[in-house]
Design a protein around this motif. Structure first.
Motif, PDB file in Angstrom:
ATOM      1  N   LYS A  20       0.827  -1.211   0.000  1.00 12.24           N
ATOM      2  CA  LYS A  20       0.000   0.000   0.000  1.00 12.24           C
ATOM      3  C   LYS A  20       0.861   1.262   0.000  1.00 12.24           C
ATOM      4  CE  LYS A  20      -4.191  -1.973   1.574  1.00 12.24           C
ATOM      5  NZ  LYS A  20      -4.871  -2.204   0.341  1.00 12.24           N
ATOM      6  N   GLY A  21       2.189   1.092   0.011  1.00 12.07           N
ATOM      7  CA  GLY A  21       3.096   2.228  -0.089  1.00 12.07           C
ATOM      8  C   GLY A  21       3.631   2.781   1.212  1.00 12.07           C
ATOM      9  N   TYR A  22       3.340   2.133   2.325  1.00  7.60           N
ATOM     10  CA  TYR A  22       3.840   2.619   3.615  1.00  7.60           C
ATOM     11  C   TYR A  22       5.294   2.241   3.803  1.00  7.60           C
ATOM     12  CZ  TYR A  22      -1.064   3.349   4.842  1.00  7.60           C
ATOM     13  OH  TYR A  22      -2.364   3.761   4.850  1.00  7.60           O
ATOM     14  N   ASP A  23       6.016   3.068   4.545  1.00 11.34           N
ATOM     15  CA  ASP A  23       7.387   2.774   4.946  1.00 11.34           C
ATOM     16  C   ASP A  23       7.288   1.909   6.203  1.00 11.34           C
ATOM     17  OD1 ASP A  23      10.098   2.759   5.473  1.00 11.34           O
ATOM     18  OD2 ASP A  23      10.151   4.822   6.212  1.00 11.34           O
ATOM     19  N   VAL A  24       7.665   0.636   6.094  1.00 12.86           N
ATOM     20  CA  VAL A  24       7.495  -0.321   7.197  1.00 12.86           C
ATOM     21  C   VAL A  24       8.829  -0.591   7.872  1.00 12.86           C
ATOM     22  CG1 VAL A  24       6.770  -2.652   7.813  1.00 12.86           C
ATOM     23  CG2 VAL A  24       5.515  -1.386   6.070  1.00 12.86           C
ATOM     24  N   VAL A  25       8.834  -0.490   9.199  1.00 13.98           N
ATOM     25  CA  VAL A  25      10.014  -0.759  10.016  1.00 13.98           C
ATOM     26  C   VAL A  25       9.744  -2.009  10.839  1.00 13.98           C
ATOM     27  CG1 VAL A  25      11.457   0.115  11.891  1.00 13.98           C
ATOM     28  CG2 VAL A  25      10.569   1.683  10.174  1.00 13.98           C
ATOM     29  N   ASN A  26      10.687  -2.938  10.845  1.00 10.16           N
ATOM     30  CA  ASN A  26      10.567  -4.164  11.621  1.00 10.16           C
ATOM     31  C   ASN A  26      10.869  -3.862  13.086  1.00 10.16           C
ATOM     32  OD1 ASN A  26      10.430  -6.821  12.389  1.00 10.16           O
ATOM     33  ND2 ASN A  26      12.439  -7.344  11.643  1.00 10.16           N
ATOM     34  N   LEU A  27       9.906  -4.118  13.961  1.00 12.76           N
ATOM     35  CA  LEU A  27      10.097  -3.875  15.391  1.00 12.76           C
ATOM     36  C   LEU A  27      10.657  -5.126  16.060  1.00 12.76           C
ATOM     37  CD1 LEU A  27       6.781  -2.050  16.353  1.00 12.76           C
ATOM     38  CD2 LEU A  27       9.009  -1.041  15.860  1.00 12.76           C
ATOM     39  N   SER A  28      11.946  -5.111  16.296  1.00 11.70           N
ATOM     40  CA  SER A  28      12.543  -6.234  17.009  1.00 11.70           C
ATOM     41  C   SER A  28      12.939  -5.832  18.424  1.00 11.70           C
ATOM     42  CB  SER A  28      13.765  -6.766  16.251  1.00 11.70           C
ATOM     43  OG  SER A  28      14.723  -5.745  16.070  1.00 11.70           O
ATOM     44  N   LYS A  29      13.000  -4.538  18.673  1.00 10.93           N
ATOM     45  CA  LYS A  29      13.272  -4.031  20.018  1.00 10.93           C
ATOM     46  C   LYS A  29      12.624  -2.663  20.153  1.00 10.93           C
ATOM     47  CE  LYS A  29      17.882  -2.652  18.501  1.00 10.93           C
ATOM     48  NZ  LYS A  29      18.135  -3.349  17.312  1.00 10.93           N
ATOM     49  N   GLU A  30      12.469  -2.204  21.369  1.00  7.47           N
ATOM     50  CA  GLU A  30      11.737  -0.979  21.661  1.00  7.47           C
ATOM     51  C   GLU A  30      12.277   0.233  20.914  1.00  7.47           C
ATOM     52  OE1 GLU A  30      11.421   1.364  25.668  1.00  7.47           O
ATOM     53  OE2 GLU A  30      10.263  -0.491  25.791  1.00  7.47           O
ATOM     54  N   ALA A  31      13.587   0.323  20.747  1.00  6.18           N
ATOM     55  CA  ALA A  31      14.208   1.480  20.103  1.00  6.18           C
ATOM     56  C   ALA A  31      13.792   1.610  18.642  1.00  6.18           C
ATOM     57  CB  ALA A  31      15.724   1.387  20.214  1.00  6.18           C
ATOM     58  N   ASP A  32      13.392   0.522  18.004  1.00  5.29           N
ATOM     59  CA  ASP A  32      12.996   0.575  16.601  1.00  5.29           C
ATOM     60  C   ASP A  32      11.743   1.412  16.382  1.00  5.29           C
ATOM     61  OD1 ASP A  32      15.116  -1.104  15.978  1.00  5.29           O
ATOM     62  OD2 ASP A  32      13.889  -2.911  16.033  1.00  5.29           O
ATOM     63  N   ALA A  33      10.946   1.627  17.400  1.00  7.26           N
ATOM     64  CA  ALA A  33       9.702   2.390  17.273  1.00  7.26           C
ATOM     65  C   ALA A  33       9.943   3.892  17.200  1.00  7.26           C
ATOM     66  CB  ALA A  33       8.770   2.068  18.434  1.00  7.26           C
TER      67      ALA A  33
END
Length: 80
Positions: A20-33
């Protein structure tokens, strides 16, 4: 497009959001958010101890029981 943090185990949701065109970040730890506009989590282990430490200012969507398309709809609704 918005930057969405998604838990690693939700691969189908990550793929649907990318399509859908969103920039997706993989959350593997709290700092990734950090820097995310919103996060999608499984909800299976959220807030077990009743503690509320805010990592992002945006909404957090629990994907438990939802299809990837339903999660995409919730993301779109929250970004309006």
């Amino acid at each position: 497009m918005a930057k969405i943090g998604v838990e690693y185990s939700l691969q189908n949701v990550q793929q649907a959001l990318r399509e859908k065109g969103y920039d997706v970040v993989n959350l593997s730890k709290e700092a990734d958010a950090n820097g995310c506009d919103m996060c999608v989590i499984t909800g299976l282990d959220s807030n077990v101890m009743g503690m509320q430490d805010t990592v992002i200012q945006g909404p957090v969507i629990e994907a438990n029981g939802l299809t990837a398309d339903e999660v995409c709809e919730k993301v779109a609704q929250n970004l309006q």
